[in-house]
Scaffold this motif. Structure first.
Motif, PDB file in Angstrom:
ATOM      1  N   TYR A  95     -19.988  -0.527  31.203  1.00 54.53           N
ATOM      2  CA  TYR A  95     -19.050  -1.448  31.832  1.00 54.53           C
ATOM      3  C   TYR A  95     -19.425  -1.559  33.304  1.00 54.53           C
ATOM      4  N   ALA A  96     -19.528  -2.767  33.822  1.00 52.77           N
ATOM      5  CA  ALA A  96     -19.896  -2.961  35.224  1.00 52.77           C
ATOM      6  C   ALA A  96     -19.098  -4.114  35.814  1.00 52.77           C
ATOM      7  N   LYS A  97     -18.631  -3.910  37.030  1.00 51.42           N
ATOM      8  CA  LYS A  97     -17.886  -4.946  37.731  1.00 51.42           C
ATOM      9  C   LYS A  97     -18.185  -4.832  39.218  1.00 51.42           C
ATOM     10  N   ALA A  98     -18.393  -5.962  39.877  1.00 57.02           N
ATOM     11  CA  ALA A  98     -18.781  -5.933  41.287  1.00 57.02           C
ATOM     12  C   ALA A  98     -18.202  -7.134  42.021  1.00 57.02           C
ATOM     13  N   ASN A  99     -17.984  -6.938  43.329  1.00 58.43           N
ATOM     14  CA  ASN A  99     -17.630  -8.040  44.218  1.00 58.43           C
ATOM     15  C   ASN A  99     -18.375  -7.835  45.533  1.00 58.43           C
ATOM     16  N   ASP A 100     -17.985  -8.579  46.557  1.00 61.98           N
ATOM     17  CA  ASP A 100     -18.736  -8.534  47.812  1.00 61.98           C
ATOM     18  C   ASP A 100     -18.617  -7.203  48.535  1.00 61.98           C
TER      19      ASP A 100
END
Length: 359
Positions: free
Chosen positions: A187-192
């Motif tokens: 599971y991977a999640k990213a933002n700035d």
């Protein structure tokens, strides 16, 4: 100190990479595992052959060979074309050879380094990988493989026992056989400003024959990264456990670069279970140079005695340890260079060098 070459032979592509630089860096932080009289031992490199249309139906064949200082890995992978919304299947044959330092290596210099225990793993696996279509955040891979693991000494002769007379395999013979069903999810999640990643792996040994290993092995790693102004904080927690039949080489090795810095590979301990926490703060010093502060800790959760032969106790490993230090990250047009200075619980200092993306 390195060279790359790409050659097209018909529709096939051949990539070759030869690198002498890692030999120097590894020699600065690792003791010699065995004598290397051949000039070929100075070479670290890789060879990759890719054919995009093997039988005229877009079948892909990939052959890769990676050679390290004392290890090597050969992979042959064959894929048939399938629509993107269906699971992708790949037939894989793999052979690897590596020193078993994490479990059977001998800690030296106040546990800051690990010397060879004269035990090496030769592993052959044949099986099928299945990659499920990725969702927005999740991806998963399922594989089933037959594995043949053979134990050899530094002279490539089969052995069954270590220097203290304890068995090196579960079967008691020079090799173990097993069929392993593996499930990997990510599971991977990213933002700035931040990112989060969680990876989990479950392995199940299937006892098709009575002497084949039956076990369940679970591993996970959770990683979180956050921007703090111009700096970046990276923290991770990893762990695992194994139940059922177990050979010593299946133990979780704790210590070393990528685990607890300041210790040699596996010098903290090796057990049926483990837990390792890492944190690192990097900050820019100029356009090409970053500084880093880090703190690592790990434990075998008092499970070393559950490993057959209890190699960690016989080698006097502490079972838990803390390493802290600082480092530099140098970014150049020809690659990235890294140096870490770490200190462990025994006040022993260790310097790690590394190179990546070298042209």
């Amino acid at each position: 100190m390195g060279a790359q070459k790409s050659v097209h032979a018909g529709k096939a592509k051949i990539d070759a990479n030869v690198d002498f630089t890692h030999k120097l860096c590894a020699a600065l932080r690792l003791p010699s595992l065995r004598s290397t009289g051949s000039p070929l031992s100075l070479i670290i490199g890789s060879l990759c052959i890719k054919h995009p249309n093997l039988f005229g139906g877009s079948e892909k064949l990939d052959v890769s060979w990676d050679k390290g200082l004392y290890d090597s890995n050969v992979i042959i992978a064959f894929r048939r074309p399938r629509p993107e919304w269906l699971s992708q299947k790949c037939f894989v044959i793999q052979h690897s050879f590596s020193p078993e330092i994490g479990v059977h290596g001998t800690p030296i210099d106040n546990f800051s380094r690990s010397g060879s225990g004269g035990v090496n793993l030769s592993r052959i696996s044949v099986g099928l990988d299945r990659n499920e279509p990725a969702t927005s955040d999740w991806s998963s891979t399922t594989s089933i493989k037959f594995e043949h693991v053979q134990i050899v000494n530094d002279s490539w002769r089969s052995i069954t026992r270590d220097i203290d007379g304890f068995p090196l395999t579960r079967s008691g013979s020079p090799h173990d056989n097993m069929v392993v069903l593996k499930q990997e999810s990510q599971y991977a999640k990213a933002n700035d400003r931040s990112f989060y990643q969680f990876r989990m792996q479950i392995e199940q040994g299937i006892p098709i024959l009575s002497k084949w290993l039956i076990f369940n092995k679970f591993k996970f790693i959770a990683t979180k990264g956050v921007k703090l102004g111009p700096a970046f904080l990276l923290a991770s927690l990893a762990g695992g456990s194994i139940v059922g039949d177990m050979a010593p080489y299946q133990a979780f090795a704790i210590g070393g670069l990528g685990s607890v810095r300041g210790y040699g590979e596996g010098a903290v301990g090796s057990g049926r279970s483990c837990l390792v926490a890492n944190s690192e703060l990097t900050f820019p010093l100029n356009k090409m140079l970053d500084g880093a502060l880090f703190l690592d800790c790990g434990t075998d959760l008092r499970s070393a005695c559950l490993v057959p032969g209890n190699p960690a106790m016989r080698q006097g490993k502490p079972g838990s340890g803390v390493g802290l230090g600082y480092g530099l990250r140098f970014k150049s047009p020809i690659g990235h260079f890294m140096v870490n200075h770490a200190i462990n619980d025994f006040q022993q200092r260790t310097v790690y060098f590394g190179i990546s993306n070298l042209i």
